[in-house]
Motif scaffolding. Structure first.
Motif, mmCIF file in Angstrom:
data_model
loop_
_atom_site.group_PDB
_atom_site.id
_atom_site.type_symbol
_atom_site.label_atom_id
_atom_site.label_comp_id
_atom_site.label_asym_id
_atom_site.label_seq_id
_atom_site.Cartn_x
_atom_site.Cartn_y
_atom_site.Cartn_z
ATOM 1 N N VAL A 310 -24.697 46.518 -23.670
ATOM 2 C CA VAL A 310 -24.148 46.393 -25.023
ATOM 3 C C VAL A 310 -23.193 45.204 -25.078
ATOM 4 O O VAL A 310 -22.310 45.048 -24.225
ATOM 5 N N LEU A 311 -23.381 44.368 -26.108
ATOM 6 C CA LEU A 311 -22.578 43.170 -26.306
ATOM 7 C C LEU A 311 -21.905 43.184 -27.674
ATOM 8 O O LEU A 311 -22.223 43.995 -28.522
ATOM 9 N N ASP A 312 -20.994 42.251 -27.865
ATOM 10 C CA ASP A 312 -20.370 41.935 -29.154
ATOM 11 C C ASP A 312 -19.564 43.099 -29.722
ATOM 12 O O ASP A 312 -20.081 43.948 -30.448
ATOM 13 N N PHE A 313 -18.277 43.062 -29.433
ATOM 14 C CA PHE A 313 -17.368 44.099 -29.915
ATOM 15 C C PHE A 313 -16.406 43.546 -30.960
ATOM 16 O O PHE A 313 -15.286 44.028 -31.117
ATOM 17 N N GLY A 314 -16.877 42.510 -31.680
ATOM 18 C CA GLY A 314 -16.057 41.936 -32.738
ATOM 19 C C GLY A 314 -15.912 42.854 -33.934
ATOM 20 O O GLY A 314 -14.903 42.810 -34.641
ATOM 21 N N ALA A 315 -16.921 43.680 -34.174
ATOM 22 C CA ALA A 315 -16.871 44.627 -35.297
ATOM 23 C C ALA A 315 -16.831 46.042 -34.746
ATOM 24 O O ALA A 315 -17.847 46.574 -34.300
ATOM 25 N N VAL A 316 -15.649 46.632 -34.730
ATOM 26 C CA VAL A 316 -15.506 48.024 -34.316
ATOM 27 C C VAL A 316 -14.625 48.747 -35.329
ATOM 28 O O VAL A 316 -13.747 48.141 -35.937
ATOM 29 N N ALA A 317 -14.876 50.022 -35.507
ATOM 30 C CA ALA A 317 -14.013 50.858 -36.349
ATOM 31 C C ALA A 317 -13.035 51.574 -35.427
ATOM 32 O O ALA A 317 -13.448 52.310 -34.521
ATOM 33 N N ARG A 318 -11.757 51.320 -35.630
ATOM 34 C CA ARG A 318 -10.722 52.024 -34.861
ATOM 35 C C ARG A 318 -10.421 53.314 -35.604
ATOM 36 O O ARG A 318 -9.798 53.302 -36.659
ATOM 37 N N LEU A 319 -10.890 54.420 -35.042
ATOM 38 C CA LEU A 319 -10.971 55.679 -35.765
ATOM 39 C C LEU A 319 -9.629 56.406 -35.830
ATOM 40 O O LEU A 319 -8.859 56.418 -34.855
ATOM 41 N N GLU A 320 -9.381 57.006 -36.971
ATOM 42 C CA GLU A 320 -8.179 57.808 -37.164
ATOM 43 C C GLU A 320 -8.196 58.990 -36.194
ATOM 44 O O GLU A 320 -9.226 59.655 -36.025
ATOM 45 N N ASP A 321 -7.073 59.216 -35.530
ATOM 46 C CA ASP A 321 -6.937 60.281 -34.521
ATOM 47 C C ASP A 321 -7.851 60.062 -33.318
ATOM 48 O O ASP A 321 -8.098 60.978 -32.524
ATOM 49 N N GLY A 322 -8.383 58.840 -33.187
ATOM 50 C CA GLY A 322 -9.179 58.509 -32.014
ATOM 51 C C GLY A 322 -10.502 59.227 -31.905
ATOM 52 O O GLY A 322 -11.042 59.383 -30.808
ATOM 53 N N GLN A 323 -11.072 59.653 -33.021
ATOM 54 C CA GLN A 323 -12.365 60.331 -32.978
ATOM 55 C C GLN A 323 -13.064 60.208 -34.327
ATOM 56 O O GLN A 323 -12.445 59.877 -35.330
ATOM 57 N N MET A 324 -14.373 60.464 -34.310
ATOM 58 C CA MET A 324 -15.101 60.531 -35.569
ATOM 59 C C MET A 324 -14.512 61.666 -36.401
ATOM 60 O O MET A 324 -14.100 62.698 -35.848
ATOM 61 N N PRO A 325 -14.435 61.500 -37.722
ATOM 62 C CA PRO A 325 -13.863 62.570 -38.552
ATOM 63 C C PRO A 325 -14.598 63.886 -38.322
ATOM 64 O O PRO A 325 -15.816 63.967 -38.484
ATOM 65 N N PRO A 326 -13.881 64.953 -37.903
ATOM 66 C CA PRO A 326 -14.546 66.244 -37.656
ATOM 67 C C PRO A 326 -15.332 66.748 -38.858
ATOM 68 O O PRO A 326 -16.317 67.475 -38.700
ATOM 69 N N ALA A 327 -14.907 66.342 -40.060
ATOM 70 C CA ALA A 327 -15.626 66.775 -41.263
ATOM 71 C C ALA A 327 -17.067 66.270 -41.262
ATOM 72 O O ALA A 327 -17.955 66.899 -41.846
ATOM 73 N N THR A 328 -17.327 65.123 -40.604
ATOM 74 C CA THR A 328 -18.684 64.570 -40.568
ATOM 75 C C THR A 328 -19.651 65.562 -39.935
ATOM 76 O O THR A 328 -20.692 65.900 -40.502
ATOM 77 N N GLY A 329 -19.314 66.025 -38.713
ATOM 78 C CA GLY A 329 -20.178 66.989 -38.037
ATOM 79 C C GLY A 329 -20.210 68.327 -38.738
ATOM 80 O O GLY A 329 -21.269 68.969 -38.827
ATOM 81 N N ARG A 330 -19.065 68.763 -39.253
ATOM 82 C CA ARG A 330 -18.991 70.068 -39.926
ATOM 83 C C ARG A 330 -19.865 70.078 -41.176
ATOM 84 O O ARG A 330 -20.617 71.044 -41.416
ATOM 85 N N LEU A 331 -19.807 69.008 -41.964
ATOM 86 C CA LEU A 331 -20.596 68.946 -43.198
ATOM 87 C C LEU A 331 -22.091 68.809 -42.894
ATOM 88 O O LEU A 331 -22.924 69.355 -43.620
ATOM 89 N N MET A 332 -22.415 68.103 -41.817
ATOM 90 C CA MET A 332 -23.826 68.002 -41.443
ATOM 91 C C MET A 332 -24.368 69.373 -41.035
ATOM 92 O O MET A 332 -25.494 69.745 -41.376
ATOM 93 N N ARG A 333 -23.566 70.145 -40.317
ATOM 94 C CA ARG A 333 -23.983 71.486 -39.915
ATOM 95 C C ARG A 333 -24.153 72.387 -41.137
ATOM 96 O O ARG A 333 -25.113 73.154 -41.234
ATOM 97 N N ILE A 334 -23.227 72.287 -42.091
ATOM 98 C CA ILE A 334 -23.328 73.075 -43.323
ATOM 99 C C ILE A 334 -24.608 72.718 -44.073
ATOM 100 O O ILE A 334 -25.310 73.589 -44.593
ATOM 101 N N ALA A 335 -24.932 71.427 -44.128
ATOM 102 C CA ALA A 335 -26.152 70.994 -44.803
ATOM 103 C C ALA A 335 -27.390 71.520 -44.087
ATOM 104 O O ALA A 335 -28.365 71.945 -44.726
ATOM 105 N N LEU A 336 -27.370 71.518 -42.748
ATOM 106 C CA LEU A 336 -28.502 72.052 -41.986
ATOM 107 C C LEU A 336 -28.698 73.539 -42.252
ATOM 108 O O LEU A 336 -29.823 74.034 -42.255
ATOM 109 N N ASP A 337 -27.593 74.242 -42.482
ATOM 110 C CA ASP A 337 -27.667 75.667 -42.773
ATOM 111 C C ASP A 337 -27.990 75.948 -44.240
ATOM 112 O O ASP A 337 -28.040 77.113 -44.653
ATOM 113 N N SER A 338 -28.197 74.872 -45.031
ATOM 114 C CA SER A 338 -28.532 74.980 -46.458
ATOM 115 C C SER A 338 -27.494 75.767 -47.253
ATOM 116 O O SER A 338 -27.823 76.469 -48.215
#
Length: 450
Positions: A310-338
């Motif tokens: 992997v190359l080129d780290f000029g474009a990175v998102a420095r994430l709040e609290d050092g992680q992907m927003p937990p709501a992202t995974g939670r909402l995806m799971r809710i959507a999977l459960d319809s």
């Protein structure tokens, strides 16, 4: 007029001419139709000529124009086949190439940003670049580390920014913003203006090689023990020069897209997804530039399927609290459960649905299919046809999904995450890769397995 303003003026004039060239191609097509040539043949010729003009110009310009073209190249899989086919060759060529800067200019940059004694450390430098990108080019060299007598010489990659790249980049992006509406007919269904706006917002960060070195060093340390993913370490950095460890690689994922076997497509597609989601977990940052030229194939010692560099780290998102927003995974799971009602409530709480905006839950589930569907199966196969179907469905002004999209809001904190995910889907669809997507999300996406 000095050389830099003269070149900038020339770039601006050529960018401004792009929509005029497109209009000319349309006029040519109309003339041939009136002469009795079939409409389908006319459109194919118009598209081919337009693609040649547009991407030849973008490829020669560097700066914002080339960055714009690279961003479009990742989305090529979403275009209808009759439109994308004439463009594909020009788009993929743009991902890995650009005209070089003179050797004398490279040496001037090294002196300015590494010091007049740079030759005592960089004891050899290849005069020809090995790669070129939107704001700089890369040379192979050999580095002598005087701080470690036992280290000796080692091969390095020397990334040198084009002089005046910052001024040229912002000028190009401003001009592209002005002509975006005129260029848009080349890409039916793509909303060009927001893409350019996002590139403008991130340009300053990508010009700062100290920020890039910081991100790459963190990734190199975090993935040092990974069996399948390699990130070169940082050796030295100046304001417009970045020296990193050299990585031997015969080609990038662009080659796998063009010529790879299905086994290779699946293997490197899975490694790409694992890197995408493990990166935030290990570093607190998201690599946000998922075009094929940034991902290199590293041959395996035993001759089998290799690792992913992997190359080129000029474009990175420095994430709040050092992680992907937990709501992202939670909402995806809710959507999977319809669970439609909980999904609407969760999106409203995160700011995706504003107060007093009414959303049909069933339609929302349909709209989110491109993000949710890959996680609904043990293995999901990304294809151009699937991506094209999803893209056309949500971008057709006559569809209900398009009307719903106009009601949704994208919070600022999700802008770069969203762009990266769309680009990743595009890359995987170009690869036609099958991957255990759900398993990877369960392992690395906060909130998904809770």
């Amino acid at each position: 007029m000095t050389e830099l303003p003269r070149r900038a003026a020339a770039r601006t004039a050529r960018l401004a001419a792009l929509p005029l060239g497109y209009a000319g191609r349309q006029a040519l097509g109309l003339g041939k139709r009136l002469g009795g040539k079939p409409a389908e043949a006319v459109m194919t010729e118009v598209q081919q000529r337009t693609a040649e003009q547009l991407f030849r110009t973008l490829g020669e310009l560097k700066g914002g124009a080339m960055k714009f073209g690279q961003a479009l190249s990742v989305l090529e899989a979403a275009l209808p086949e009759e439109v994308s086919a004439p463009y594909r060759e020009h788009l993929t060529a743009l991902q890995d190439s650009a005209p070089p800067m003179p050797t004398s200019t490279v040496r001037e940059q090294l002196t300015t940003h590494l010091g007049a004694d740079w030759g005592e450390r960089l004891v050899w430098l290849d005069g020809a670049p090995t790669a070129a990108a939107s704001i700089g080019q890369v040379h192979r060299g050999r580095w002598l580390d005087h701080t470690d007598a036992s280290a000796g010489e080692r091969d390095v990659a020397v990334k040198v920014q084009y002089p005046g790249a910052g001024e040229a980049l912002m000028s190009d992006l401003r001009q592209l913003s002005r002509v975006a509406r005129s260029v848009a007919p080349v890409f039916p269904g793509l909303d060009i203006k927001p893409l350019v706006a996002e590139l403008q917002a991130r340009a300053a960060e990508e010009l700062d090689y100290h920020l890039e070195a910081e991100a790459q060093a963190a990734y190199a340390e975090a993935f040092a023990d990974h069996p399948d993913i390699v990130v070169p370490g940082v050796v030295s950095v100046g304001e417009e020069v970045l020296v990193t460890e050299w990585m031997d690689s015969p080609h990038s994922l662009a080659h796998v897209i063009r010529e790879g076997t299905q086994e290779e497509r699946d293997h490197y597609g899975e490694l790409f997804v694992r890197f995408l989601f493990e990166g935030p977990k290990r570093t607190g940052m998201l690599h946000a530039d998922p075009h094929p030229g940034n991902f290199r194939v590293l041959p395996a010692p035993d001759g089998g399927l290799g690792r992913l560099g992997v190359l080129d780290f000029g474009a990175v998102a420095r994430l709040e609290d050092g992680q992907m927003p937990p709501a992202t995974g939670r909402l995806m799971r809710i959507a999977l459960d319809s669970d439609e009602e909980s999904l609407v409530a969760g999106l409203r709480a995160e700011g995706f649905i504003k107060d007093r905006i009414t959303i049909d839950p069933g339609m929302l589930m349909s709209y989110l299919a491109p993000f949710v569907e890959p996680a609904a199966q043990e293995r999901f196969t990304f294809t151009r046809e699937w991506m094209r179907e999803q893209f056309e469905r949500v971008n057709d002004p006559r569809s209900e999904e398009f009307t719903l999209a106009m009601k949704l809001n994208l919070p600022t904190s999700y802008l770069l995450i969203h762009r990266t995910w769309i680009g990743a889907i595009g890359l995987l669809s170009q690869l036609n890769a099958s991957a255990p997507f759900r398993e990877i999300l369960e392992e690395s996406l906060p909130g998904f397995a809770d």
